[in-house]
Design an enzyme around this catalytic site. Structure first.
Site, PDB file in Angstrom:
ATOM      1  N   ARG A 128       0.850  -1.190   0.000  1.00 48.18           N
ATOM      2  CA  ARG A 128       0.000   0.000   0.000  1.00 48.18           C
ATOM      3  C   ARG A 128       0.889   1.243   0.000  1.00 48.18           C
ATOM      4  O   ARG A 128       2.008   1.216   0.508  1.00 48.18           O
ATOM      5  CB  ARG A 128      -0.898   0.025   1.232  1.00 48.18           C
ATOM      6  CG  ARG A 128      -1.971  -1.013   1.234  1.00 48.18           C
ATOM      7  CD  ARG A 128      -2.799  -0.941   2.531  1.00 48.18           C
ATOM      8  NE  ARG A 128      -3.773  -2.015   2.558  1.00 48.18           N
ATOM      9  CZ  ARG A 128      -3.524  -3.234   3.042  1.00 48.18           C
ATOM     10  NH1 ARG A 128      -2.340  -3.515   3.558  1.00 48.18           N
ATOM     11  NH2 ARG A 128      -4.466  -4.159   3.022  1.00 48.18           N
ATOM     12  N   LYS A 153      -2.015  -0.443   7.881  1.00 47.77           N
ATOM     13  CA  LYS A 153      -3.449  -0.753   7.954  1.00 47.77           C
ATOM     14  C   LYS A 153      -3.751  -1.972   8.822  1.00 47.77           C
ATOM     15  O   LYS A 153      -4.645  -1.939   9.653  1.00 47.77           O
ATOM     16  CB  LYS A 153      -4.016  -0.975   6.549  1.00 47.77           C
ATOM     17  CG  LYS A 153      -5.505  -1.261   6.550  1.00 47.77           C
ATOM     18  CD  LYS A 153      -6.055  -1.401   5.156  1.00 47.77           C
ATOM     19  CE  LYS A 153      -7.548  -1.700   5.217  1.00 47.77           C
ATOM     20  NZ  LYS A 153      -8.115  -1.818   3.877  1.00 47.77           N
ATOM     21  N   HIS A 183      -3.854   3.540  -5.044  1.00 49.11           N
ATOM     22  CA  HIS A 183      -4.096   2.104  -4.957  1.00 49.11           C
ATOM     23  C   HIS A 183      -3.933   1.409  -6.317  1.00 49.11           C
ATOM     24  O   HIS A 183      -3.859   0.184  -6.382  1.00 49.11           O
ATOM     25  CB  HIS A 183      -5.491   1.848  -4.380  1.00 49.11           C
ATOM     26  CG  HIS A 183      -5.469   1.058  -3.119  1.00 49.11           C
ATOM     27  ND1 HIS A 183      -4.611   1.327  -2.081  1.00 49.11           N
ATOM     28  CD2 HIS A 183      -6.193  -0.017  -2.748  1.00 49.11           C
ATOM     29  CE1 HIS A 183      -4.828   0.457  -1.119  1.00 49.11           C
ATOM     30  NE2 HIS A 183      -5.767  -0.368  -1.494  1.00 49.11           N
ATOM     31  N   ARG A 214      -0.891  -0.969  -6.372  1.00 51.63           N
ATOM     32  CA  ARG A 214      -1.141  -2.260  -5.703  1.00 51.63           C
ATOM     33  C   ARG A 214      -2.040  -3.145  -6.563  1.00 51.63           C
ATOM     34  O   ARG A 214      -1.803  -4.337  -6.725  1.00 51.63           O
ATOM     35  CB  ARG A 214      -1.766  -1.991  -4.336  1.00 51.63           C
ATOM     36  CG  ARG A 214      -2.065  -3.208  -3.493  1.00 51.63           C
ATOM     37  CD  ARG A 214      -2.452  -2.732  -2.094  1.00 51.63           C
ATOM     38  NE  ARG A 214      -3.187  -3.705  -1.329  1.00 51.63           N
ATOM     39  CZ  ARG A 214      -2.638  -4.603  -0.518  1.00 51.63           C
ATOM     40  NH1 ARG A 214      -1.330  -4.663  -0.401  1.00 51.63           N
ATOM     41  NH2 ARG A 214      -3.397  -5.437   0.176  1.00 51.63           N
ATOM     42  N   HIS A 274      -6.414 -10.686   2.045  1.00 51.46           N
ATOM     43  CA  HIS A 274      -7.849 -10.611   1.794  1.00 51.46           C
ATOM     44  C   HIS A 274      -8.553 -11.812   2.397  1.00 51.46           C
ATOM     45  O   HIS A 274      -7.951 -12.869   2.580  1.00 51.46           O
ATOM     46  CB  HIS A 274      -8.134 -10.551   0.289  1.00 51.46           C
ATOM     47  CG  HIS A 274      -7.853  -9.218  -0.317  1.00 51.46           C
ATOM     48  ND1 HIS A 274      -7.822  -9.016  -1.674  1.00 51.46           N
ATOM     49  CD2 HIS A 274      -7.585  -8.008   0.237  1.00 51.46           C
ATOM     50  CE1 HIS A 274      -7.550  -7.744  -1.927  1.00 51.46           C
ATOM     51  NE2 HIS A 274      -7.402  -7.114  -0.787  1.00 51.46           N
ATOM     52  N   TYR A 331     -11.134  -6.863  -6.438  1.00 46.21           N
ATOM     53  CA  TYR A 331     -10.136  -5.847  -6.132  1.00 46.21           C
ATOM     54  C   TYR A 331      -9.198  -5.590  -7.310  1.00 46.21           C
ATOM     55  O   TYR A 331      -8.876  -4.447  -7.620  1.00 46.21           O
ATOM     56  CB  TYR A 331      -9.350  -6.308  -4.901  1.00 46.21           C
ATOM     57  CG  TYR A 331      -8.314  -5.350  -4.406  1.00 46.21           C
ATOM     58  CD1 TYR A 331      -8.660  -4.269  -3.603  1.00 46.21           C
ATOM     59  CD2 TYR A 331      -6.975  -5.530  -4.713  1.00 46.21           C
ATOM     60  CE1 TYR A 331      -7.699  -3.384  -3.134  1.00 46.21           C
ATOM     61  CE2 TYR A 331      -6.007  -4.667  -4.249  1.00 46.21           C
ATOM     62  CZ  TYR A 331      -6.378  -3.593  -3.459  1.00 46.21           C
ATOM     63  OH  TYR A 331      -5.424  -2.717  -3.002  1.00 46.21           O
TER      64      TYR A 331
END
Length: 180
Positions: A40, A63, A128, A131, A154, A163
């Site tokens: 990230r 995160k 993002h 990523r 995930h 995603y």
């Protein structure tokens, strides 16, 4: 929150890398780290020279608070070797031009990505995107959704496919062929 997309075209990725290599070394390294590690942006911005001198980047994700260990790819290793030459080990890799030894902010990283989007006429691009682009090409190359899911921390394969834009690609392909 806007939903950003991966860059799906390898030629555009190569063009962006070439452009940044020639125009802005700091932004080039930021891009390469994102594309080669899947980290990230917040985790990329906190990296210092000492964090990229070995074979792996070892960091605690901001995160998730989980420790992450990512192999530094050959391409990234070569670029980093040149970039960090003669820099002190405590210097931030993605250093701000303002102040002393501070990383750029997340909003500045976003401006960099928006500038890339404008330069290359790309839509739905943000921090993002790096990523997601890593994930998209990793999946296309290895077709190993379980491993990618673990790399991204995930909870399900479905979340990972959505995603990285594979779910959207599948819908688009089917809708292109759809007739009524």
């Amino acid at each position: 929150m806007r939903f950003v997309q991966p860059i799906r075209d390898p030629e555009i990725v190569a063009d962006i890398k070439d452009h940044l290599r020639d125009t802005n070394a700091r932004n080039y390294i930021m891009l390469l780290i994102g594309l080669n590690t899947g980290l990230r942006i917040a985790d990329i911005l906190k990296l210092r020279v000492r964090d990229v001198t070995g074979t792996h980047i070892v960091t605690t994700e901001i995160k998730t608070k989980k420790q992450k260990r990512v192999l530094i790819t050959h391409e990234l290793k070569q670029a980093l070797k040149e970039y960090i030459q003669e820099k002190p080990s405590n210097e931030f890799l993605i250093k701000s031009r303002e102040g002393q030894n501070r990383p750029i902010t997340g909003s500045m990283a976003y401006k960099v990505m928006r500038g890339i989007a404008a330069e290359f006429c790309l839509q739905e691009i943000g921090c993002h995107t790096l990523r997601k682009t890593f994930g998209y090409f990793f999946y296309k190359q290895y077709n190993d959704i379980a491993l990618l899911m673990r790399l991204f921390n995930h909870s399900s394969e479905k979340v990972t496919l959505r995603y990285i834009g594979i779910e959207q690609d599948t819908m688009d392909v089917h809708l292109k062929r759809f007739k009524i």
